[in-house]
Design an enzyme around this catalytic site. Structure first.
Site, PDB file in Angstrom:
ATOM      1  N   CYS A 275       0.851  -1.201   0.000  1.00  0.00           N
ATOM      2  CA  CYS A 275       0.000   0.000   0.000  1.00  0.00           C
ATOM      3  C   CYS A 275       0.882   1.244   0.000  1.00  0.00           C
ATOM      4  O   CYS A 275       0.716   2.127  -0.836  1.00  0.00           O
ATOM      5  CB  CYS A 275      -0.924  -0.010   1.209  1.00  0.00           C
ATOM      6  SG  CYS A 275      -2.137  -1.351   1.184  1.00  0.00           S
TER       7      CYS A 275
ATOM      8  N   ARG B 152      -0.368   4.100  -2.626  1.00  0.00           N
ATOM      9  CA  ARG B 152      -1.321   3.858  -3.713  1.00  0.00           C
ATOM     10  C   ARG B 152      -2.727   3.612  -3.180  1.00  0.00           C
ATOM     11  O   ARG B 152      -3.725   3.874  -3.854  1.00  0.00           O
ATOM     12  CB  ARG B 152      -0.884   2.669  -4.556  1.00  0.00           C
ATOM     13  CG  ARG B 152      -0.754   1.373  -3.745  1.00  0.00           C
ATOM     14  CD  ARG B 152      -1.272   0.153  -4.452  1.00  0.00           C
ATOM     15  NE  ARG B 152      -1.294  -0.985  -3.521  1.00  0.00           N
ATOM     16  CZ  ARG B 152      -2.376  -1.644  -3.193  1.00  0.00           C
ATOM     17  NH1 ARG B 152      -3.556  -1.301  -3.677  1.00  0.00           N
ATOM     18  NH2 ARG B 152      -2.312  -2.663  -2.353  1.00  0.00           N
TER      19      ARG B 152
ATOM     20  N   CYS C 166      -4.989   3.792   0.668  1.00  0.00           N
ATOM     21  CA  CYS C 166      -4.867   4.231   2.058  1.00  0.00           C
ATOM     22  C   CYS C 166      -6.175   4.095   2.817  1.00  0.00           C
ATOM     23  O   CYS C 166      -7.172   4.745   2.488  1.00  0.00           O
ATOM     24  CB  CYS C 166      -4.397   5.685   2.106  1.00  0.00           C
ATOM     25  SG  CYS C 166      -4.267   6.296   3.792  1.00  0.00           S
TER      26      CYS C 166
ATOM     27  N   HIS D  76      -9.189   6.499   1.195  1.00  0.00           N
ATOM     28  CA  HIS D  76     -10.575   6.140   1.476  1.00  0.00           C
ATOM     29  C   HIS D  76     -10.871   5.906   2.961  1.00  0.00           C
ATOM     30  O   HIS D  76      -9.990   5.577   3.752  1.00  0.00           O
ATOM     31  CB  HIS D  76     -10.956   4.874   0.692  1.00  0.00           C
ATOM     32  CG  HIS D  76      -9.968   3.758   0.849  1.00  0.00           C
ATOM     33  ND1 HIS D  76      -8.914   3.565  -0.032  1.00  0.00           N
ATOM     34  CD2 HIS D  76      -9.849   2.769   1.779  1.00  0.00           C
ATOM     35  CE1 HIS D  76      -8.205   2.515   0.341  1.00  0.00           C
ATOM     36  NE2 HIS D  76      -8.751   2.020   1.449  1.00  0.00           N
TER      37      HIS D  76
END
EC number: 2.1.1.45
Length: 264
Positions: A146, A166, A168, A207
């Site tokens: 991530c 990339r 979160c 998000h």
């Protein structure tokens, strides 16, 4: 940290509802940036209590190059348990890519050693980069990286770091990620005899999970506290020789912990 709460507000106000790999559902924005001046305090979220012990041990585990959760479990850190197999293995995740990125010739590149050597010898280089996003090994990883890519920058005797994340999970993951890379920047700066600059966080798919909305509202109702102080108590011979007891967090007075489910 006001920046963190502002991000939450931005997602709620401007985000779009999306499906995701876990089937949970998210409210998401694409492309967001925050900057933290590390000389003005340690960027640890205070509107809920964060488990700094887990953050430190996870970072030390990455730097060891390990990809089995045994070390974490020995130190009562369970944040990777959901993804580990029956033997505790995760495949070639962060530690493997940071310390032993495989080459076509069968050798391995220690990106951490390499980037520290470059900072010392070529501080103006624009290639002070470490990547965990190894396309050829993604299918072997229990979880694709991530926080995938970070870059150091030296100016006026100060070390800054920018992370590209990339994907979160803003409620659960992001406080860990900010603190972890801020601490890594402090360690690298110490090893390279540099002062502290900024930590810059850049998010891709950024998000809030649909089952974190009540927790987010609670957190937004709380007033941020002053930033704590992180002190490194000694200077080891190398970046790989730090131990848990080398770090001291002071003046951290957070609001109570907020429990939330992990999307696996």
């Amino acid at each position: 940290m006001k920046q963190y709460l502002d991000l939450m507000k931005h997602i709620l106000a401007e985000g779009v509802d999306k499906s995701d790999r876990t089937g949970t559902g998210t409210r998401s924005v694409f492309g967001y940036q925050m900057r933290f001046d590390l000389s003005k305090g340690f960027p640890l979220v205070s509107t809920k209590k964060c488990h700094m012990r887990s953050i430190i041990h996870e970072l030390l585990w990455f730097l060891k190059g390990e990809t089995n959760v045994a070390y974490l479990r020995e130190n009562k850190v369970s944040i990777w348990d959901e993804w580990a197999d029956e033997n505790g293995d995760l495949g070639p995740v962060y530690g493997a890519q940071w310390r032993s990125w495989p080459t076509q010739s069968g050798d391995a590149i220690d990106q951490i050693s390499q980037v520290i050597a470059q900072i010392k010898s070529q501080p103006d280089s624009r290639r002070l980069i470490v990547s965990a996003w190894n396309v050829g090994e993604l299918d072997k990883m229990a979880l694709a990286p991530c926080h995938a890519f970070f870059q150091f920058y030296v100016a006026d005797g100060k070390l800054s770091c920018q992370l590209y994340q990339r994907s979160c999970d803003v409620f659960l993951g992001l406080p860990f990620n900010i603190a972890s890379y801020a601490l890594l920047t402090m360690m690298v700066a110490q090893q390279c005899d540099l002062a502290l600059g900024d930590f810059v966080w850049t998010g891709g798919d950024t998000h809030l999970y649909s089952n974190h909305m009540e927790q987010t509202a609670l957190q937004l109702s709380r007033e941020p506290m002053p930033l704590p102080t992180m002190t490194i108590l000694r200077r080891p011979e190398s970046i790989f020789d730090y131990q848990f007891d080398d770090f001291e967090l002071t003046n951290y007075a957070p609001h109570p912990h907020i429990k939330a489910p992990v999307a696996v």
